[in-house]
Design an enzyme around this catalytic site. Sequence first.
Site, PDB file in Angstrom:
ATOM      1  N   HIS A 324       0.809  -1.217   0.000  1.00 21.74           N
ATOM      2  CA  HIS A 324       0.000   0.000   0.000  1.00 21.74           C
ATOM      3  C   HIS A 324       0.842   1.266   0.000  1.00 21.74           C
ATOM      4  CE1 HIS A 324      -3.275  -2.754   1.096  1.00 21.74           C
ATOM      5  NE2 HIS A 324      -4.096  -1.809   0.692  1.00 21.74           N
ATOM      6  N   GLY A 325       2.049   1.200   0.493  1.00 22.95           N
ATOM      7  CA  GLY A 325       2.862   2.408   0.490  1.00 22.95           C
ATOM      8  C   GLY A 325       4.225   2.169   1.103  1.00 22.95           C
TER       9      GLY A 325
END
Length: 472
Positions: A324-325
């Site tokens: 996700h990041g």
Amino acid sequence: MTFSSPGFLFGFMPIVFLLYFFLPARSRNAFLVLASFAFYFVDAGLVSVVLLGSVVVNAVIGNALHRMPADGRARALLTVGVVANLVPLIYYKYWNFMQRAVLDAGTALNMPGSSTFSDIVLPAGISFFTFQGISYIVDIYRRDAPPAPTLVDFGMYHTLFPQLIAGPIVRYAELVNRIEHRPIRLEDVHAGLLRFCLGLAKKIVIADNVGVVADRMFGLPSDQLGMAAAWIGLLAYTLQILFDFSGYSDMAIGMGRMLGFKFPENFNQPYRSQSITEFWRRWHMTLSRWFRDYLYIPLGGNRAGPVRTYVNLLVVFILCGLWHGAAYTFLLWGLFHGLLLVVERLASNRFGQAPHGFGGWLMTLLLVMVGWVLFRSPSASVAGNYLAAMLGLSAGQTPAVAWAVLTSDKLLFLAIGSVAVLVPEDWRLTVWRLTDRSFAAPIVSLGALALFCYSAALIAANGFNPFIYFRF
């Protein structure tokens, strides 16, 4: 280009669909490739070469794997293909993060160093089309699907603009029967338009409005964040991320159906879950299935004993967080969910206990919301301060100017969103079945048109915000 921008809604989308409907069937795949690259190029520019490279590399490796017996050479080529997919993702998304992590580790060990961080532009949707490319070559290697007939056919599947930037993660095996032959049916176009309008309203009417509240509360300094403001901000973000991402998925699924495809569902009322395990069966379902089938099961799944199962769960969810990041907060968010799943599995295996009923639902929702603090915060320290405020452990006093964001319309949207996420599934299914009844079709169509017009009016008045998952 975002689905909620005026350029897309009143320019790109109607032009592309009208041309697509009037083109002969044999030309539609090539047209979709051109349209999808044009869609991507608007924001990505020259970085679009990464997507082009992904198309060519995966098509070539997929065809080669199909011609090989499933022996050592095929496994070696599959490994090369997986690495070829991951290298651009690692460079563009994680290179600077990895350098920063090394520096932070050196500082913690009293061995400070230095590094020059590159100005790297993250290609939109690279996490999604990378996973899609890996699933394509793995499925061919496993003989779960044949390769695409031509490079154009594969390029159409791999770059299909409705799901290119933020999913759903569509496997080739799920569309293989629609690659070459997919008739345009009026009922599919109608159903797709209804789904698109619903998704647009979820994004513009609910997500963007409650997002104003979330941004205001999460943006307060720690000395101005009181307990009530922290909980209201978290409620707003809990609704925002669901309506934002599920709204995008609805729009993507709707456009896919208009084009003759049936994309897999991505959400199934996740905030009604009575355990974290159930939550991950309902939230971002195509990503959960991808990690299950292409990482968790190959690691051994739950076949090698409980300890190995717990380790596999932690590995999968740490990587899920980093997917996700590239930030410590996402790593912590993934670790948090991994630990919760381990605890649930341990309680079930050792004591025969599993969360359920109202207590299970309430506990699950609260734990998911705590996780969203990590997901939303720019740093671990900010997340810690926010969690402290939620528990009443800080002396922050929220100023009146911050409370001013809770206007009557924002309170209304918070209430509507809160009720909508808890609507019983039987009621929701009843509403969808009504769309197939002839007497209800005009009413449903008018309702969808009204939602579209209201959403367009809000876009004209307030502008539009990018979808949250566009940055992943």
